[in-house]
Design an enzyme around this catalytic site. Structure first.
Site, PDB file in Angstrom:
ATOM      1  N   TYR A  55      -3.387  -2.456  -2.256  1.00 47.18           N
ATOM      2  CA  TYR A  55      -2.743  -1.553  -2.336  1.00 47.18           C
ATOM      3  C   TYR A  55      -1.255  -1.944  -2.456  1.00 47.18           C
ATOM      4  CZ  TYR A  55      -1.809  -0.892   2.622  1.00 47.18           C
ATOM      5  OH  TYR A  55      -1.746  -1.787   3.742  1.00 47.18           O
ATOM      6  N   HIS A 110      -7.698  -1.663   9.396  1.00 43.16           N
ATOM      7  CA  HIS A 110      -7.230  -1.802  10.464  1.00 43.16           C
ATOM      8  C   HIS A 110      -7.911  -1.115  11.629  1.00 43.16           C
ATOM      9  CE1 HIS A 110      -3.135  -1.513   9.230  1.00 43.16           C
ATOM     10  NE2 HIS A 110      -3.410  -1.683   6.673  1.00 43.16           N
TER      11      HIS A 110
HETATM   12  C1  BEZ Z   1       0.152  -2.055   5.994  1.00 41.74           C
HETATM   13  O1  BEZ Z   1      -1.072  -0.834   6.218  1.00 41.74           O
HETATM   14  O2  BEZ Z   1      -1.480  -2.746   6.212  1.00 41.74           O
HETATM   15  C2  BEZ Z   1       1.160  -2.053   5.734  1.00 41.74           C
HETATM   16  C3  BEZ Z   1       1.852  -1.682   4.711  1.00 41.74           C
HETATM   17  C4  BEZ Z   1       3.387  -1.869   4.903  1.00 41.74           C
HETATM   18  C5  BEZ Z   1       3.734  -3.265   5.740  1.00 41.74           C
HETATM   19  C6  BEZ Z   1       2.965  -3.737   6.473  1.00 41.74           C
HETATM   20  C7  BEZ Z   1       1.772  -3.237   6.853  1.00 41.74           C
HETATM   21 FE    FE Z   2      -2.722  -1.440   5.285  1.00 44.21          FE
END
Ligand code: BEZ
Ligand code: FE
Length: 628
Positions: free
Chosen positions: A539, A565
């Site tokens: 994304y 995550h």
């Molecule tokens: C994330 O959610 O993985 C993410 C999105 C933007 C910047 C850093 C991490």
């Molecule tokens: Fe992410």
């Protein structure tokens, strides 16, 4: 307070005019009686020493070739020598040290140039076109006899380049990591003496006072060289001499102002001291002008260096890391060499010195309640001022930066953190993460938190489908939490979050009610937990703000590689924030936030019914480990 260590070398120094006459007494003082006399111009010393001399070796050579040392060594053995007396420039002193290194014999050095080697424990030797150095306190000559009269005959040309060589020792001592108040004072005094005496010597080579001043400066600069580590300038001269056959002191004379200009913004204190010793405002330009006025060579080209060799010299000089105030890159060093090859006047010239301003601002933090605050703010200001100075930043450019940061702040809200995105896309979040969490290779690596974590996600039982009712490729995740010995960690709190099939997190979709694709699970007695969801897809990070503008302006894409995550907390353990990346997924090599680590790329194989699966064991560290 600046803490320091200071290791002085013990040597006896005799300074004056006509001190060569003291040689016989000095040999006797050491308890020796069988001298090998080294150096091409040693007749007078041979006369004075009379029968104390059992052998002489006159064919000294620059950069101390080992073949030459071997010849002299044969004489040491043949004549049962018990003391080495070297007379001459750095080459004679170097040969004395090379012999001392092989025999342990005491040395008396009588330097006739300003090279300073007599004050150091270091000898550089060449063999097959490679220069190597050895350092041992036992190599410092026992006694050094400075006889100003011997320097009267030093040709002007050599006096000048040798004097600039000495100045280089003092310059690099001032920004050495081992710098200390004693050496700083030696260095500043050395620079002042050399800068005022060399022009007199150039006019009247036999002016005894100017010669005494220069030789004193050379001695003090030699102490600097022998006591603290040198930086880029000495490394470059070493490479140019050892691997490209460049002459020693003329190379020093050419390189010094260019290396100074390279280091200037990173060593403002040193530059101010140098400028003040030279009675100038712009230290690198002042050294360049002095050298030019004295008739020293000012370009590598006139020394016969081929411009085609510069890249190899730059890469040799950066092959191994060593301390230097400004970071060393092959490109940076190449640009220094190119400037020196052309003989440019170094480019801080004409630019006002802002060092005093930097110092005032840094000093203003001295009253901070926390020393760490003073340190961090002071260093930040130094680097920002250095950045402004190095790049000669214009008012328009700085205003553009302020506007950019203003827009970054204005976009921030409880659900949009543009500053975190900026930190992420500049790699700063990953840098802090690496420094904080990658000190124990036995634990699962961490990865950036990102802006989409929400505190207190809904607690759900094992097996829950986090993507209930949402489109996407079904996924089953089985994870295990273990300690460093592989024992299960029960009752760990594991927060999981991910984007939907279109690459959006719930907080980016205002029409959604309640948390989606995020949950809190707990590990069972076996350290295990499992859940269902959908396969994460790549994304774009939000790119409709200033960060997106920056990405477009630099030709970068905004995509993150597909990932899940995890935030794992358990009593007695350090919290682990990390991500699992889908092996074979897009953007693993060009993740927009530099978050991918090899150990976090895992297979997500398909089961018989088409469900993708992932199994992973997280190893977490006990509290108190390192940064813990
Ligand atoms: C994330 O959610 O993985 C993410 C999105 C933007 C910047 C850093 C991490
Ligand atoms: Fe992410």
């Amino acid at each position: 307070m600046e803490p320091f260590e200071y290791n002085a070398h013990a040597s006896r120094v005799i300074f004056g005019a006509g001190t060569l006459g003291r040689l016989p007494d000095e040999v006797a003082r050491i308890g020796a009686a069988r001298v090998l006399l080294l150096g091409g111009r040693s007749d007078r010393a041979a006369e004075l020493l009379g029968p104390l001399v059992v052998a002489r070796f006159e064919q000294v050579a620059m950069h101390t070739p080992v073949e030459v040392t071997e010849q002299a060594l044969a004489l040491v053995r043949e004549h049962d020598v018990d003391c080495l007396v070297s007379i001459g420039g750095g080459s004679s002193t170097g040969l004395g040290k090379a012999l001392a290194a092989r025999t342990g014999l005491p040395q008396i050095a009588v330097p006739t140039t300003y090279a300073g080697s007599e004050m150091t424990p270091v000898v550089g030797e060449t063999s097959d076109g490679e220069k190597t150095t050895r350092s041992d306190p036992a190599l410092v000559p026992r006694t050094v006899v400075y006889d100003v009269e011997l320097t009267l005959g030093l040709p002007v040309e050599l006096s000048v380049t040798s004097g600039l060589n000495a100045m280089a020792h003092a310059v690099e001592a001032l920004y050495s990591p081992q710098a200390n108040p004693a050496v700083d004072n030696f260095a500043q005094d050395a620079l002042a003496r050399l800068a005022r005496s060399l022009p007199v010597i150039a006019e009247r080579p036999d002016d005894l006072d100017a010669r005494a001043d220069a030789l004193t400066g050379a001695w003090l600069a030699g102490i600097c060289l022998g006591t603290v580590g040198m930086g880029l300038h000495h490394k470059l001269c070493h490479v140019l001499g050892g691997s490209f056959g460049m002459p020693h002191s003329p190379t020093h004379a050419v390189m010094l102002p260019h290396v100074m200009a390279y280091n200037a913004a990173a060593a403002p204190d040193a530059m101010r001291r140098i400028a003040s010793a030279l009675g100038a405002t712009d230290a690198p330009a002042a050294v360049f002008d002095l050298a030019a006025r004295l008739g020293a060579p000012t370009s590598l080209e006139e020394l016969g260096m081929s411009s085609g060799d510069l890249p190899r010299a730059a890469s040799l000089a950066t092959a191994q890391p060593y301390p230097n105030p400004r970071a060393l890159t092959p490109e940076g060093v190449l640009s220094v060499l190119e400037g020196a090859w052309r003989g440019d006047r170094p480019s801080t010239a004409g630019r006002p010195d802002i060092g005093w301003l930097t110092d005032e601002v840094v000093a203003s933090f001295a009253g901070a309640a926390s020393p760490r605050t003073a340190q961090l703010l002071g260093d930040l200001v130094r680097r920002l001022h250095g950045f402004v100075a190095d790049n000669d930043l214009t008012e328009d450019e700085w205003q553009a930066a302020i506007d950019f940061l203003t827009r970054t702040g204005q976009l921030c809200s409880p659900t949009r953190q543009e500053f975190v995105l900026l930190s992420d896309t500049l790699g700063i979040s990953s840098a802090v993460d690496l420094l904080t969490n990658s000190r124990s290779p036995e634990t699962t690596p961490s990865a950036v938190l990102g802006p989409f974590y929400v505190e207190g996600p809904p607690a759900v039982p094992a097996g829950t489908n986090l993507a209930e009712g949402l489109p996407g490729v079904p996924l089953r995740a089985d994870v295990r939490i273990v300690d460093l010995d592989g024992r299960p960690v029960p009752d760990a709190v594991v927060d999981v979050w991910q984007s939907n099939q279109d690459g959006f997190y719930d907080v980016q979709l205002p029409e959604l009610e309640g948390p989606v694709l995020r949950a809190r699970l707990r590990s069972d007695a076996d350290g295990r937990l499992w859940f269902r969801s959908i396969l994460p897809s790549e994304y774009p990070i939000p790119d409709d703000g200033p960060v997106g503008q920056m990405l477009r302006a630099t030709g970068r894409h905004p995509y993150r590689a597909p990932h899940l995550h995890f935030m794992i907390s358990a009593p007695g353990f350090r919290r682990l924030i990390t991500q699992l990346f889908v092996a074979g997924g897009p953007y693993l090599d060009s993740d927009a936030v530099f978050g991918v680590k090899d150990d976090l790329i895992v297979e997500f194989p398909a089961a018989a019914d088409g469900t993708r699966t992932v199994e992973f064991t997280f190893r977490i560290a006990p509290q108190g480990d390192h940064h813990g």
